[in-house]
Design a protein around this motif. Sequence first.
Motif, PDB file in Angstrom:
ATOM      1  N   ALA A 178     -22.500  23.355 -23.018  1.00  0.00           N
ATOM      2  CA  ALA A 178     -22.868  24.445 -23.922  1.00  0.00           C
ATOM      3  C   ALA A 178     -23.953  24.007 -24.894  1.00  0.00           C
ATOM      4  O   ALA A 178     -24.883  24.775 -25.188  1.00  0.00           O
ATOM      5  N   ASP A 181     -27.122  23.520 -22.779  1.00  0.00           N
ATOM      6  CA  ASP A 181     -27.441  24.775 -22.084  1.00  0.00           C
ATOM      7  C   ASP A 181     -28.094  24.523 -20.723  1.00  0.00           C
ATOM      8  O   ASP A 181     -29.126  25.097 -20.395  1.00  0.00           O
ATOM      9  N   PRO A 198     -23.641  26.317 -17.212  1.00  0.00           N
ATOM     10  CA  PRO A 198     -23.471  27.339 -18.253  1.00  0.00           C
ATOM     11  C   PRO A 198     -23.502  28.735 -17.646  1.00  0.00           C
ATOM     12  O   PRO A 198     -24.202  28.986 -16.657  1.00  0.00           O
TER      13      PRO A 198
END
Length: 213
Positions: A178, A181, A198
Motif C-alpha cells: 500500500a 503502491d 494493490p
Amino acid sequence: MNEYDVLSVFCGPDGRHGNELGVVRDGSRTPDPDERQRIAAKLGFSETVFVDDPERGAIDIYTPSTRLPFAGYPCVGAAWLLDVPELVVPAGVVGARLDGEFSWIEARADWAPPRTLRQYASAAEVDALAVPPEGEWIYAWAWEDEAAGRVRARGFPGRGDGITEDEATGAAALLLTARLDRALNIRQGKGSQLLTAPQPEGWVEVGGRVRLL
C-alpha cells in the motif's frame, strides 16, 4: 486440547520454508477467548486460527500473546484449507481465491496491525540484521531489484512472547504494498515468498503457496 492441523504458508518456489500456522478446525468446541489464548500460547506458532464456521469462512486469530482482528498469513492459510470465496474476521470480510499453486486473499491495508516499515540500502544489510530489542514490530526491507519489484524482507514482532522473528508476514507485506503502491515479489525469512498487488480503494491482494505439514 482440540485437534489441529499445521500448515506452512508462503512457501518458497521449492516448497520449503513458509511460516507454520496452527489451525483448530472445530473452533466451536472452544468458544472462550481466554481458553483460545491459552491454546495459542501452548502451541507456540506465530499465529493460530480457530475455525468458527467453515462454510462461512468465519475464523478467529491469535498470536501466543494476543488476539488479532486481522492477520495476513493466517488468512492465506485458512483460505487454502477451507477453499471458500471469503473469510470473515473481526476486521471485516476478506476476499479469497485459489489460482493454480497460489492462495490469495484481498484485504484492506488499514486492517493490518501497526508495523514499523524500515528500509535498508541493500538486501545484504537486511540479511545481516540481529534481532532488535523488544517493544516494536519491525519489518525490515530492501530492494533486491526495484525495477522488477523484488524485495528482501525480515519481520521482527518484538512482542516478547517467544516469536523473535516471523518467517513470513502477510500483513506487513500488505502495508508495504500500500505504501509503495505497486505489485511486489517478496523474499522473507529463510526463503519464504509472498506476492502482492494493490487494488482500488485501499484494497491489496496477498498470495503465496500453502502446504499441509
